[in-house]
Design a protein around this motif. Structure first.
Motif, PDB file in Angstrom:
ATOM      1  N   CYS A  13       5.059  10.773  15.551  1.00  0.00           N
ATOM      2  CA  CYS A  13       4.372   9.548  15.148  1.00  0.00           C
ATOM      3  C   CYS A  13       3.359   9.794  14.037  1.00  0.00           C
ATOM      4  N   THR A  14       3.437  10.914  13.365  1.00  0.00           N
ATOM      5  CA  THR A  14       2.491  11.235  12.304  1.00  0.00           C
ATOM      6  C   THR A  14       3.199  11.212  10.958  1.00  0.00           C
ATOM      7  N   LEU A  15       2.572  10.525  10.002  1.00  0.00           N
ATOM      8  CA  LEU A  15       3.112  10.425   8.654  1.00  0.00           C
ATOM      9  C   LEU A  15       2.281  11.266   7.687  1.00  0.00           C
ATOM     10  N   TYR A  16       2.962  11.890   6.756  1.00  0.00           N
ATOM     11  CA  TYR A  16       2.333  12.574   5.627  1.00  0.00           C
ATOM     12  C   TYR A  16       2.198  11.541   4.514  1.00  0.00           C
ATOM     13  N   VAL A  17       1.027  11.494   3.880  1.00  0.00           N
ATOM     14  CA  VAL A  17       0.803  10.579   2.764  1.00  0.00           C
ATOM     15  C   VAL A  17       0.344  11.422   1.576  1.00  0.00           C
ATOM     16  N   GLY A  18       1.192  11.505   0.557  1.00  0.00           N
ATOM     17  CA  GLY A  18       0.894  12.334  -0.605  1.00  0.00           C
ATOM     18  C   GLY A  18       0.586  11.513  -1.846  1.00  0.00           C
ATOM     19  N   ASP A  19       0.147  12.217  -2.876  1.00  0.00           N
ATOM     20  CA  ASP A  19      -0.197  11.621  -4.172  1.00  0.00           C
ATOM     21  C   ASP A  19      -1.332  10.613  -4.067  1.00  0.00           C
ATOM     22  N   LEU A  20      -2.292  10.902  -3.187  1.00  0.00           N
ATOM     23  CA  LEU A  20      -3.427   9.997  -3.025  1.00  0.00           C
ATOM     24  C   LEU A  20      -4.391  10.118  -4.197  1.00  0.00           C
ATOM     25  N   ASP A  21      -4.930   9.001  -4.605  1.00  0.00           N
ATOM     26  CA  ASP A  21      -6.008   8.949  -5.586  1.00  0.00           C
ATOM     27  C   ASP A  21      -7.191   9.717  -4.992  1.00  0.00           C
ATOM     28  N   THR A  22      -7.881  10.504  -5.791  1.00  0.00           N
ATOM     29  CA  THR A  22      -8.994  11.301  -5.276  1.00  0.00           C
ATOM     30  C   THR A  22     -10.146  10.437  -4.763  1.00  0.00           C
ATOM     31  N   GLY A  23     -10.164   9.152  -5.109  1.00  0.00           N
ATOM     32  CA  GLY A  23     -11.197   8.261  -4.619  1.00  0.00           C
ATOM     33  C   GLY A  23     -10.909   7.666  -3.256  1.00  0.00           C
ATOM     34  N   VAL A  24      -9.737   7.942  -2.690  1.00  0.00           N
ATOM     35  CA  VAL A  24      -9.369   7.395  -1.387  1.00  0.00           C
ATOM     36  C   VAL A  24     -10.040   8.225  -0.291  1.00  0.00           C
ATOM     37  N   ALA A  25     -10.703   7.531   0.633  1.00  0.00           N
ATOM     38  CA  ALA A  25     -11.371   8.189   1.765  1.00  0.00           C
ATOM     39  C   ALA A  25     -10.610   7.874   3.049  1.00  0.00           C
ATOM     40  N   ASP A  26     -10.994   8.534   4.142  1.00  0.00           N
ATOM     41  CA  ASP A  26     -10.324   8.339   5.431  1.00  0.00           C
ATOM     42  C   ASP A  26     -10.222   6.862   5.801  1.00  0.00           C
ATOM     43  N   ARG A  27     -11.322   6.132   5.679  1.00  0.00           N
ATOM     44  CA  ARG A  27     -11.347   4.720   6.090  1.00  0.00           C
ATOM     45  C   ARG A  27     -10.392   3.886   5.236  1.00  0.00           C
ATOM     46  N   MET A  28     -10.339   4.154   3.940  1.00  0.00           N
ATOM     47  CA  MET A  28      -9.442   3.399   3.057  1.00  0.00           C
ATOM     48  C   MET A  28      -7.979   3.669   3.430  1.00  0.00           C
ATOM     49  N   LEU A  29      -7.660   4.924   3.724  1.00  0.00           N
ATOM     50  CA  LEU A  29      -6.305   5.272   4.140  1.00  0.00           C
ATOM     51  C   LEU A  29      -5.969   4.570   5.455  1.00  0.00           C
ATOM     52  N   TYR A  30      -6.879   4.624   6.405  1.00  0.00           N
ATOM     53  CA  TYR A  30      -6.685   3.964   7.695  1.00  0.00           C
ATOM     54  C   TYR A  30      -6.443   2.465   7.503  1.00  0.00           C
ATOM     55  N   ASN A  31      -7.288   1.837   6.701  1.00  0.00           N
ATOM     56  CA  ASN A  31      -7.165   0.391   6.480  1.00  0.00           C
ATOM     57  C   ASN A  31      -5.850   0.004   5.806  1.00  0.00           C
ATOM     58  N   ALA A  32      -5.326   0.871   4.938  1.00  0.00           N
ATOM     59  CA  ALA A  32      -4.058   0.578   4.267  1.00  0.00           C
ATOM     60  C   ALA A  32      -2.904   0.497   5.270  1.00  0.00           C
ATOM     61  N   PHE A  33      -3.006   1.248   6.368  1.00  0.00           N
ATOM     62  CA  PHE A  33      -1.955   1.277   7.383  1.00  0.00           C
ATOM     63  C   PHE A  33      -2.287   0.404   8.591  1.00  0.00           C
ATOM     64  N   LEU A  34      -3.376  -0.334   8.531  1.00  0.00           N
ATOM     65  CA  LEU A  34      -3.852  -1.141   9.646  1.00  0.00           C
ATOM     66  C   LEU A  34      -2.818  -2.129  10.197  1.00  0.00           C
ATOM     67  N   PRO A  35      -1.962  -2.740   9.384  1.00  0.00           N
ATOM     68  CA  PRO A  35      -0.970  -3.670   9.948  1.00  0.00           C
ATOM     69  C   PRO A  35      -0.041  -3.038  10.990  1.00  0.00           C
ATOM     70  N   TRP A  36       0.048  -1.701  11.009  1.00  0.00           N
ATOM     71  CA  TRP A  36       0.949  -1.010  11.946  1.00  0.00           C
ATOM     72  C   TRP A  36       0.187  -0.292  13.051  1.00  0.00           C
ATOM     73  N   ASP A  37      -1.087  -0.611  13.225  1.00  0.00           N
ATOM     74  CA  ASP A  37      -1.898  -0.116  14.330  1.00  0.00           C
ATOM     75  C   ASP A  37      -2.016   1.412  14.387  1.00  0.00           C
ATOM     76  N   PRO A  38      -2.547   2.035  13.333  1.00  0.00           N
ATOM     77  CA  PRO A  38      -2.728   3.496  13.371  1.00  0.00           C
ATOM     78  C   PRO A  38      -3.822   3.868  14.357  1.00  0.00           C
ATOM     79  N   ILE A  39      -3.763   5.098  14.876  1.00  0.00           N
ATOM     80  CA  ILE A  39      -4.828   5.554  15.759  1.00  0.00           C
ATOM     81  C   ILE A  39      -5.740   6.560  15.066  1.00  0.00           C
ATOM     82  N   ASP A  40      -5.305   7.094  13.915  1.00  0.00           N
ATOM     83  CA  ASP A  40      -6.137   8.050  13.184  1.00  0.00           C
ATOM     84  C   ASP A  40      -5.610   8.207  11.766  1.00  0.00           C
TER      85      ASP A  40
END
Length: 104
Positions: A13-40
């Protein structure tokens, strides 16, 4: 040692997310996946290779259900996050190396 059933389920249930903008933080990444109910969601910054520009950043997003992870991957792969199109795939989990067999 073999991973427990719960550990194996979590790994699926863990996804790798590559090619992230260096300005992306944990919360922004979490929020981008929020429609699918991430836990971390965790960002892992690392230095670029010699001669490269800036840093290469990647992260991991974990879900409680395989179906949610699969749906998120289908929608988010190549989606824009910050100023970059991200790559999303299943995370590969490294197994701790066992000590070398030294014989009897």
């Amino acid at each position: 040692l073999a991973a427990s059933r719960e550990d194996r389920q979590q790994q699926r249930c863990t996804l790798y997310v590559g090619d992230l903008d260096t300005g992306v933080a944990d919360r922004m990444l979490y929020n981008a996946f929020l429609p699918w109910d991430p836990i971390d969601a965790k960002i892992v910054p690392r230095p670029a290779k010699a001669g490269g520009k800036g840093t290469r950043t990647y992260g991991f997003v974990t879900f409680s259900r395989y179906e949610d992870a699969h749906a998120a991957m289908a929608v988010m792969h190549r989606a824009m996050l910050g100023s970059c199109a991200i790559r999303v795939s299943w995370a590969a989990h490294k197994v701790d190396a066992l000590p070398a067999y030294e014989g009897p």
